[in-house]
Design an enzyme around this catalytic site. Structure first.
Site, PDB file in Angstrom:
ATOM      1  N   LEU A   1       0.831  -1.204   0.000  1.00  0.00           N
ATOM      2  CA  LEU A   1       0.000   0.000   0.000  1.00  0.00           C
ATOM      3  C   LEU A   1       0.873   1.264   0.000  1.00  0.00           C
ATOM      4  CD1 LEU A   1      -2.821   1.144   0.010  1.00  0.00           C
ATOM      5  CD2 LEU A   1      -2.807   1.045   2.498  1.00  0.00           C
TER       6      LEU A   1
ATOM      7  N   ASP B   1      11.292   2.801  12.086  1.00  0.00           N
ATOM      8  CA  ASP B   1      10.715   1.602  12.699  1.00  0.00           C
ATOM      9  C   ASP B   1       9.683   2.105  13.712  1.00  0.00           C
ATOM     10  OD1 ASP B   1      10.059  -0.521  14.294  1.00  0.00           O
ATOM     11  OD2 ASP B   1      12.101  -1.217  14.613  1.00  0.00           O
ATOM     12  N   ILE B   2       8.418   1.886  13.422  1.00  0.00           N
ATOM     13  CA  ILE B   2       7.368   2.486  14.272  1.00  0.00           C
ATOM     14  C   ILE B   2       7.322   1.881  15.680  1.00  0.00           C
ATOM     15  CG2 ILE B   2       5.938   3.286  12.329  1.00  0.00           C
ATOM     16  CD1 ILE B   2       3.998   0.922  13.032  1.00  0.00           C
TER      17      ILE B   2
ATOM     18  N   ALA C   1       2.659  -2.267   8.910  1.00  0.00           N
ATOM     19  CA  ALA C   1       1.955  -3.289   9.690  1.00  0.00           C
ATOM     20  C   ALA C   1       2.716  -4.600   9.626  1.00  0.00           C
ATOM     21  CB  ALA C   1       0.540  -3.497   9.144  1.00  0.00           C
ATOM     22  N   TYR C   2       2.457  -5.444  10.615  1.00  0.00           N
ATOM     23  CA  TYR C   2       2.895  -6.836  10.556  1.00  0.00           C
ATOM     24  C   TYR C   2       1.762  -7.555   9.825  1.00  0.00           C
ATOM     25  CZ  TYR C   2       4.334 -11.504  12.014  1.00  0.00           C
ATOM     26  OH  TYR C   2       4.737 -12.818  12.011  1.00  0.00           O
ATOM     27  N   THR C   3       2.030  -8.038   8.602  1.00  0.00           N
ATOM     28  CA  THR C   3       0.938  -8.551   7.759  1.00  0.00           C
ATOM     29  C   THR C   3       1.039 -10.054   7.442  1.00  0.00           C
ATOM     30  OG1 THR C   3       2.156  -7.905   5.781  1.00  0.00           O
ATOM     31  CG2 THR C   3       0.530  -6.327   6.618  1.00  0.00           C
TER      32      THR C   3
ATOM     33  N   TYR D   1      -3.400 -12.224  13.858  1.00  0.00           N
ATOM     34  CA  TYR D   1      -3.227 -10.980  13.091  1.00  0.00           C
ATOM     35  C   TYR D   1      -4.439 -10.062  13.320  1.00  0.00           C
ATOM     36  CZ  TYR D   1      -3.653  -8.091   8.832  1.00  0.00           C
ATOM     37  OH  TYR D   1      -3.853  -7.067   7.943  1.00  0.00           O
TER      38      TYR D   1
ATOM     39  N   LYS E   1      -4.616  -6.383  15.137  1.00  0.00           N
ATOM     40  CA  LYS E   1      -5.129  -5.207  14.419  1.00  0.00           C
ATOM     41  C   LYS E   1      -6.308  -4.592  15.199  1.00  0.00           C
ATOM     42  CE  LYS E   1      -4.137  -3.890  10.693  1.00  0.00           C
ATOM     43  NZ  LYS E   1      -3.131  -2.888  10.214  1.00  0.00           N
TER      44      LYS E   1
ATOM     45  N   TRP F   1      -8.753  -7.720   1.072  1.00  0.00           N
ATOM     46  CA  TRP F   1      -8.298  -8.394  -0.164  1.00  0.00           C
ATOM     47  C   TRP F   1      -7.530  -7.422  -1.076  1.00  0.00           C
ATOM     48  CZ3 TRP F   1     -12.095 -12.545  -2.476  1.00  0.00           C
ATOM     49  CH2 TRP F   1     -12.504 -13.418  -1.468  1.00  0.00           C
TER      50      TRP F   1
HETATM   51  N1  LIG Z   1      -2.766  -6.971   2.051  1.00  0.00           N
HETATM   52  C1  LIG Z   1      -4.068  -7.102   2.315  1.00  0.00           C
HETATM   53  O1  LIG Z   1      -4.775  -7.909   1.703  1.00  0.00           O
HETATM   54  C2  LIG Z   1      -4.704  -6.247   3.373  1.00  0.00           C
HETATM   55  C3  LIG Z   1      -6.072  -6.410   3.635  1.00  0.00           C
HETATM   56  C4  LIG Z   1      -6.677  -5.592   4.595  1.00  0.00           C
HETATM   57  C5  LIG Z   1      -5.927  -4.647   5.264  1.00  0.00           C
HETATM   58  N2  LIG Z   1      -4.595  -4.541   5.019  1.00  0.00           N
HETATM   59  C6  LIG Z   1      -3.844  -3.536   5.774  1.00  0.00           C
HETATM   60  O2  LIG Z   1      -3.267  -2.622   4.852  1.00  0.00           O
HETATM   61  C7  LIG Z   1      -2.057  -2.092   5.390  1.00  0.00           C
HETATM   62  C8  LIG Z   1      -0.953  -2.201   4.362  1.00  0.00           C
HETATM   63  O3  LIG Z   1      -0.754  -3.581   4.042  1.00  0.00           O
HETATM   64  P1  LIG Z   1       0.160  -4.022   2.816  1.00  0.00           P
HETATM   65  O4  LIG Z   1      -0.630  -4.969   1.994  1.00  0.00           O
HETATM   66  O5  LIG Z   1       0.782  -2.843   2.178  1.00  0.00           O
HETATM   67  O6  LIG Z   1       1.259  -4.865   3.616  1.00  0.00           O
HETATM   68  P2  LIG Z   1       2.820  -5.020   3.347  1.00  0.00           P
HETATM   69  O7  LIG Z   1       3.076  -5.046   1.888  1.00  0.00           O
HETATM   70  O8  LIG Z   1       3.264  -6.176   4.180  1.00  0.00           O
HETATM   71  O9  LIG Z   1       3.431  -3.681   3.918  1.00  0.00           O
HETATM   72  C9  LIG Z   1       3.616  -3.460   5.281  1.00  0.00           C
HETATM   73  C10 LIG Z   1       4.837  -2.600   5.432  1.00  0.00           C
HETATM   74  O10 LIG Z   1       5.012  -2.355   6.819  1.00  0.00           O
HETATM   75  C11 LIG Z   1       6.384  -2.373   7.085  1.00  0.00           C
HETATM   76  N3  LIG Z   1       6.671  -2.621   8.487  1.00  0.00           N
HETATM   77  C12 LIG Z   1       6.586  -3.783   9.197  1.00  0.00           C
HETATM   78  N4  LIG Z   1       6.991  -3.586  10.459  1.00  0.00           N
HETATM   79  C13 LIG Z   1       7.336  -2.264  10.554  1.00  0.00           C
HETATM   80  C14 LIG Z   1       7.852  -1.460  11.593  1.00  0.00           C
HETATM   81  N5  LIG Z   1       8.095  -1.956  12.800  1.00  0.00           N
HETATM   82  N6  LIG Z   1       8.103  -0.155  11.332  1.00  0.00           N
HETATM   83  C15 LIG Z   1       7.863   0.368  10.103  1.00  0.00           C
HETATM   84  N7  LIG Z   1       7.402  -0.351   9.080  1.00  0.00           N
HETATM   85  C16 LIG Z   1       7.135  -1.658   9.304  1.00  0.00           C
HETATM   86  C17 LIG Z   1       6.926  -3.501   6.211  1.00  0.00           C
HETATM   87  O11 LIG Z   1       8.325  -3.311   6.043  1.00  0.00           O
HETATM   88  P3  LIG Z   1       9.327  -4.585   5.969  1.00  0.00           P
HETATM   89  O12 LIG Z   1       8.856  -5.358   4.763  1.00  0.00           O
HETATM   90  O13 LIG Z   1      10.648  -3.959   5.821  1.00  0.00           O
HETATM   91  O14 LIG Z   1       9.105  -5.329   7.251  1.00  0.00           O
HETATM   92  C18 LIG Z   1       6.134  -3.266   4.934  1.00  0.00           C
HETATM   93  O15 LIG Z   1       6.822  -2.400   4.073  1.00  0.00           O
HETATM   94  C19 LIG Z   1      -1.811  -2.860   6.682  1.00  0.00           C
HETATM   95  O16 LIG Z   1      -2.269  -2.105   7.760  1.00  0.00           O
HETATM   96  C20 LIG Z   1      -2.673  -4.103   6.559  1.00  0.00           C
HETATM   97  O17 LIG Z   1      -3.066  -4.588   7.812  1.00  0.00           O
HETATM   98  C21 LIG Z   1      -3.968  -5.292   4.074  1.00  0.00           C
END
Ligand SMILES: NC(=O)c1ccc[n+]([C@@H]2O[C@H](COP(=O)([O-])OP(=O)(O)OC[C@H]3O[C@@H](n4cnc5c(N)ncnc54)[C@H](OP(=O)(O)O)[C@@H]3O)[C@@H](O)[C@H]2O)c1
Length: 288
Positions: A12, A35-36, A59-61, A124, A128, A149
């Site tokens: 995202l 690092d948040i 986020a931790y995803t 997870y 959240k 999704w």
């Molecule tokens: N993907 C989905 O289907 C989905 C669905 C519903 C909601 N969401 C929400 O959407 C948001 C974005 O998700 P996304 O799909 O973009 O996930 P993502 O690709 O896993 O991105 C999450 C990012 O957070 C970073 N991160 C992890 N721990 C961190 C920390 N301690 N400090 C700073 N950054 C950190 C990761 O960096 P590193 O890789 O370096 O660890 C990664 O770049 C999240 O809140 C997730 O819960 C996602």
């Protein structure tokens, strides 16, 4: 106006960088730069940039891994979120936090409304949900945007996994008893921009934003494969066989119903829901 984006290298995060908010100066920080979970760094970053808006896309995803790494998931999804929201309250920054349909148990027969009771069924989702509760308690000026999704041209997601598998295989079994509405990352970036534009009308609120059309994972995969084959992006067609979730072994249980009711954001910000079919075709034509 400075807008701080955390998790800028995630799926995202990339989508927001590609389609930044229509106003303000976007400052993007990845997990190495910010690092948040680090309280000292949090103070430092707020001190340096003095953001008027903070978008938390960090986020931790790792949904399945979280079953074994509850503490790590909680540190990012709950404790750090609590700190960020409190910091936003102290500094009068508008906090936009991204959350998920996984805060619900998926047992409802209808799309989830913002007011529906949360009841996460995996770690997870639990972490959240804790993050959301901490924001609600913080009394900051916030908007929690729950989505579901998510797919895009960036990072790890279902669309990219299907394209990788489809390059080698002609048959695939995919779960059909989980329903949802795929949401394109670029459209979420647009929704975030709309929330920023309408922030004066938002006083600590939760919003749902997802795709406009309901599907299931197997049918979503079929659409991706058919479009990819028709556009000449896969060397062969791919046959999808429906399977039940109980026959696809993963560590974390997923909600059966991930569909979100998005009327609230639609009315407040006058934005369209995500047209995932258009997005799939666009990603295929521009990136494959
Ligand atoms: N993907 C989905 O289907 C989905 C669905 C519903 C909601 N969401 C929400 O959407 C948001 C974005 O998700 P996304 O799909 O973009 O996930 P993502 O690709 O896993 O991105 C999450 C990012 O957070 C970073 N991160 C992890 N721990 C961190 C920390 N301690 N400090 C700073 N950054 C950190 C990761 O960096 P590193 O890789 O370096 O660890 C990664 O770049 C999240 O809140 C997730 O819960 C996602």
């Amino acid at each position: 106006m400075k807008i701080l984006l955390t998790g800028a290298d995630g799926q995202l995060g990339h989508s927001i960088r590609k389609k930044p908010p229509s106003e303000g100066q976007l400052i993007t920080l990845n997990s190495k730069e910010f690092d948040i979970t680090d309280p000292v760094k949090t103070d430092e970053i707020f001190g340096i940039y003095k953001p008027a808006v903070v978008i938390n896309a960090a986020a931790y995803t790792a949904v399945d891994k979280a079953e074994e790494e509850e503490q790590q998931a909680r540190a990012v999804n709950a404790l750090a979120v609590k700190r960020l929201s409190e910091k936003c309250r102290q500094t009068d920054a508008f906090f936009i936090h991204i959350s998920t349909d996984y805060v619900f148990d998926g047992k409802s027969d209808t799309p989830y409304k913002e007011t529906d009771k949360i009841n996460p069924i995996n770690i997870y989702g639990k972490t959240k949900a804790e993050g959301e509760k901490a924001i609600l308690r913080s009394k900051s000026h916030f908007a929690i945007l729950r989505t579901s999704w998510v797919f895009s041209e960036y990072g790890h997601n279902f669309f990219k996994t299907m394209m990788k598998i489809g390059a080698d295989k002609k048959n695939l079994k995919v779960v059909y008893d989980q329903i949802g509405a795929p949401t394109y990352g670029g459209d979420i970036a647009g929704a975030i921009s709309a929330l920023i534009k309408h922030r004066d009308k938002i006083d600590g609120d939760i919003f749902h934003y997802c795709g406009e059309e309901i599907t299931n994972w197997a049918d979503f995969a079929r659409y991706i494969f058919n479009e990819a084959f028709e556009q000449g992006k896969l060397p062969h067609s791919v046959e999808v066989e429906d399977i039940l979730s109980k026959d696809y072994k993963v560590a974390a249980t997923r909600p059966k119903n991930s569909v979100l009711d998005c009327k609230k954001i639609n009315t407040l910000c006058d934005i369209k829901l995500s047209d995932w079919r258009v997005a799939v075709r666009k990603i295929l034509s521009e990136n494959y």
